[in-house]
Design an enzyme around this catalytic site. Structure first.
Site, mmCIF file in Angstrom:
data_model
loop_
_atom_site.group_PDB
_atom_site.id
_atom_site.type_symbol
_atom_site.label_atom_id
_atom_site.label_comp_id
_atom_site.label_asym_id
_atom_site.label_seq_id
_atom_site.Cartn_x
_atom_site.Cartn_y
_atom_site.Cartn_z
ATOM 1 C CD GLU A 43 -12.841 9.430 -28.119
ATOM 2 O OE1 GLU A 43 -13.567 8.626 -28.729
ATOM 3 O OE2 GLU A 43 -13.045 9.765 -26.940
ATOM 4 C CE LYS A 116 -15.192 5.047 -28.299
ATOM 5 N NZ LYS A 116 -15.498 6.469 -28.029
ATOM 6 C CB CYS A 159 -13.125 7.074 -25.329
ATOM 7 S SG CYS A 159 -13.988 8.190 -24.191
#
Length: 299
Positions: A43, A116, A159
């Site tokens: 990331e 995300k 993440c």
């Protein structure tokens, strides 16, 4: 394709994009030379992890989808004829920024992206200041939709998404062949001992559990190295590395420590079919009884 030779890069990153991208490119080239057809980067690999503080000037780091970082990775993917999953701080519009994974497929260029969905807001991880959550609509590059590539359908999550079984399950139900998690997570350097190990173990365990629950291989690329807090408000973050590639029963195929490294392995793409026949979780789901999953909490 019965086997997929896949690899990932675990690296430190710097505020200097050129230095960070050079480290990424070095890892990508090494993996491609070893036969990798798919390479996963961590990331926000092109910069330091800037979310330790809230600073409006740092929005200047953001790029459009086809900005410098994507252009660099696309050139590498075309030259090496591989699939690369990279990460950018995306400027979608004035005031609308995303934490976005981009997928480059050989000479085809960018074939998809994922924004995300789950955005944390914790000490040292002030991501809600910077990132708008991804749109929930099931369209290309939106929501929990796999990206179609020459090596298979990639279920990319980023993440904080990795802690949510719903995200992994929806990617699996949409036909993902493999789950990929570009990540930036670490410890407070002032904390030591058993709590650090518990955090690392929980992080590893939850992602291996997504492999088990969905009968899919999982790749996880985390950054490594210490990054100081820009405003000196804390001791910064010591990113713990720990990247791994696991099979569809959660078994480790490759597992890194804390040092910068690359991982590569051959993933059996036929094994998911075998595992799902033995452990038919998708068959036995009680979809008629899960309506309350769309509620925040059952009071």
């Amino acid at each position: 394709m019965t086997h997929l030779r896949a690899g990932l890069v675990q690296q430190p990153a710097w505020p200097d994009k050129q230095k960070s991208l050079a480290a990424s490119a070095e890892g990508i080239r090494a993996l491609a030379a070893d036969g990798a057809r798919l390479v996963l980067l961590q990331e926000l690999h092109a910069t330091h992890y800037f979310c330790q503080t809230e600073d409006a000037d740092l929005f200047d780091l953001a790029e459009p989808l086809d900005g410098p970082t994507t252009t660099c990775l696309a050139a590498l993917a075309a030259e090496l004829d591989i699939v690369i999953v990279g990460s950018i701080f995306e400027r979608r519009a004035a005031g609308v920024y995303h934490n976005t994974a981009v997928v480059l497929d050989g000479k085809k260029g960018r074939v998809g992206h994922y924004r995300k969905m789950h955005i944390p807001d914790d000490p040292g991880f002030y991501e809600k200041f910077y990132f708008t959550p991804g749109d929930a609509a099931q369209q290309e590059g939106l929501g929990f939709t796999p990206v179609e590539t020459s090596v298979g359908r990639l279920g990319i999550l980023v993440c904080w998404d990795q802690w949510y079984p719903e995200a992994a399950r929806l990617m699996a139900l949409a036909g993902a062949d493999i789950l990929l998690y570009p990540t930036a997570i670490g410890w407070d350097p002032d904390e030591e001992g058993d709590e650090n190990q518990r955090q690392l173990d929980a992080w590893t365990l939850i992602q291996r559990s997504h492999a088990v629950a969905n009968g899919l291989p999982v790749m996880v690329a985390n950054r490594t190295g210490h990054e100081a807090a820009p405003d000196q408000s804390s001791a910064g973050i010591r990113f713990w590395g720990g990247s791994f590639i696991a099979g569809p029963q959660g078994e480790f195929l490759e597992h890194a420590g804390e040092e910068p490294t690359t991982l590569i392995t051959d993933i059996s793409m036929a094994r998911s079919e075998q595992i799902r026949r033995m452990w038919p979780y998708l068959r036995d789901r009680r979809v008629d009884a899960y309506g309350h999953l769309t509620r925040r909490y059952i009071d």
